[in-house]
Enzyme design. Structure first.
Site, PDB file in Angstrom:
ATOM      1  N   CYS A   2       0.887  -1.159   0.000  1.00 50.03           N
ATOM      2  CA  CYS A   2       0.000   0.000   0.000  1.00 50.03           C
ATOM      3  C   CYS A   2       0.919   1.201   0.000  1.00 50.03           C
ATOM      4  CB  CYS A   2      -0.918   0.016   1.222  1.00 50.03           C
ATOM      5  SG  CYS A   2      -1.788   1.587   1.392  1.00 50.03           S
ATOM      6  N   CYS A  49      -0.453   4.212   2.422  1.00 50.12           N
ATOM      7  CA  CYS A  49      -0.452   4.124   3.890  1.00 50.12           C
ATOM      8  C   CYS A  49      -0.046   2.709   4.298  1.00 50.12           C
ATOM      9  CB  CYS A  49      -1.798   4.536   4.484  1.00 50.12           C
ATOM     10  SG  CYS A  49      -3.253   3.866   3.643  1.00 50.12           S
ATOM     11  N   SER A  50      -0.971   1.928   4.856  1.00 48.62           N
ATOM     12  CA  SER A  50      -0.588   0.591   5.309  1.00 48.62           C
ATOM     13  C   SER A  50      -1.753  -0.381   5.174  1.00 48.62           C
ATOM     14  CB  SER A  50      -0.104   0.645   6.760  1.00 48.62           C
ATOM     15  OG  SER A  50      -1.120   1.203   7.576  1.00 48.62           O
ATOM     16  N   CYS A  51      -2.565  -0.242   4.119  1.00 47.52           N
ATOM     17  CA  CYS A  51      -3.696  -1.149   3.902  1.00 47.52           C
ATOM     18  C   CYS A  51      -3.185  -2.591   3.844  1.00 47.52           C
ATOM     19  CB  CYS A  51      -4.417  -0.799   2.603  1.00 47.52           C
ATOM     20  SG  CYS A  51      -5.077   0.876   2.619  1.00 47.52           S
TER      21      CYS A  51
END
Lengths: 225, 99
Positions: free
Chosen positions: A128, A131-133
């Site tokens: 991602c 962000c940090s999906c």
């Protein structure tokens, strides 16, 4: 206990030094700095509780649920897909429905899970960049490196170099397919079933499925490794 | 409500600067790809981030890009791809040559 001195001296790994006048250094408190985001979190949480929107126990239970999720969940899904072609087809068609059938609560934030299958022809890897999906419902919290700027920026741009650093070298006739999960989909890599695992049970197979192979930075463990 | 694009359609990501909670990565703006699949309708995250209802729902696609076209210095075979989830309002048809 007055000095937190609860281990024996003389063991093999005593590689820290003691400041003069102090028998033993204290470990720093985790919550030592009241930063702006921490202050906001506390204020928001207390307001939600005060206004009766959430209870402290509901917040605690949500954290407990999140912490209870781990790559073991994803491993169970992968192992089932390896032994059950019908389940595998259902997983690739509609991963939410297939995982719900296995008993997972996939209702977190109504996200759509997509399983992508690794084959000798195509190797999938997930990032991602924004962000940090991450497929938290099945894998739990992402590892620190998954959220790092270095991984996020490099894996879209030089995935084969990043894979090599994880010990995964792929031939040129295998397509490397990077998935940048930017929006409402979450990706789970279905790794290839390792060779010589024909006689193994579903539980034994699940033990070969690592977190990293479901992100796509490595292959599953080989049998007997 | 029907999605504007079909699998196989050539599309270009709009090259615009937009403030806010944008889910289209900067590095892919202006690049051309092919619709791999239609992923469904979702509440618009660019609106949800500001406590708005996020309606009307937005069509989401998985767009496949050729790595060697996105990064001129890409090291790897021309068959390597990059798949990105992109909302319809960030896409335009790319049947003609790049302007």
């Amino acid at each position: 206990m007055s000095d937190h001195h609860d281990h024996h001296h003389g063991h093999d790994h005593h590689d820290h030094s003691h400041p003069p006048g102090q028998k033993h250094p204290f470990q720093a408190d985790v919550d030592d700095t009241l930063t702006y985001p921490r202050r906001m979190e506390i204020a928001l949480r207390e307001l939600l509780i005060e206004k009766g929107i959430l209870t402290a126990d509901e917040i605690r239970a949500a954290i407990e649920d999140m912490d209870s999720r781990s790559p073991a969940g994803g491993a169970k899904v992968v192992a089932r897909a390896w032994v059950d072609p019908e389940f595998k087809a259902a997983l690739l068609e509609d991963a939410n429905a297939a995982c719900t059938r296995l008993g997972f609560d996939m209702s977190i934030r109504e996200l759509k899970l997509v399983a992508v299958e690794n084959t000798p022809e195509v190797h999938n890897i997930v990032v991602c960049t924004l962000c940090s999906c991450y497929p938290r419902a099945l894998l739990g919290l992402p590892p620190a490196w998954y959220k790092s700027f270095a991984y996020r920026s490099r894996v879209v741009n030089e995935p084969r170099a990043v894979l090599a650093e994880f010990g995964t070298t792929l031939p040129d006739n295998t397509v490397v397919r990077v998935h940048d999960s930017t929006a409402d989909l979450r990706y789970l890599v279905l790794p290839m079933r390792p060779a010589n695992t024909e006689g193994m049970s579903e539980e034994q197979l699940a033990a070969l499925v690592t977190r990293d192979c479901m992100i796509g930075v490595s292959a599953a463990r080989s049998a007997g490794a | 409500m029907n999605p504007q694009f079909q699998p196989g359609d050539k599309v270009r990501v709009r090259k615009i600067d937009a403030p806010g909670h944008i889910r289209t990565p900067y590095y892919i703006r202006g690049h051309e790809g092919v619709v791999e699949r239609f992923c469904g309708y979702f509440k618009n995250p660019e609106e949800l981030a500001y406590f708005r209802p996020g309606t009307p729902l937005k069509a989401l696609y998985r767009i496949r890009f050729v790595q060697a076209q996105v990064w001129p210095q890409y090291i790897g075979p021309k068959s390597d791809t990059l798949d990105i989830d992109i909302y319809e309002h960030w896409l335009e048809a790319a049947s003609e040559a790049r302007p």
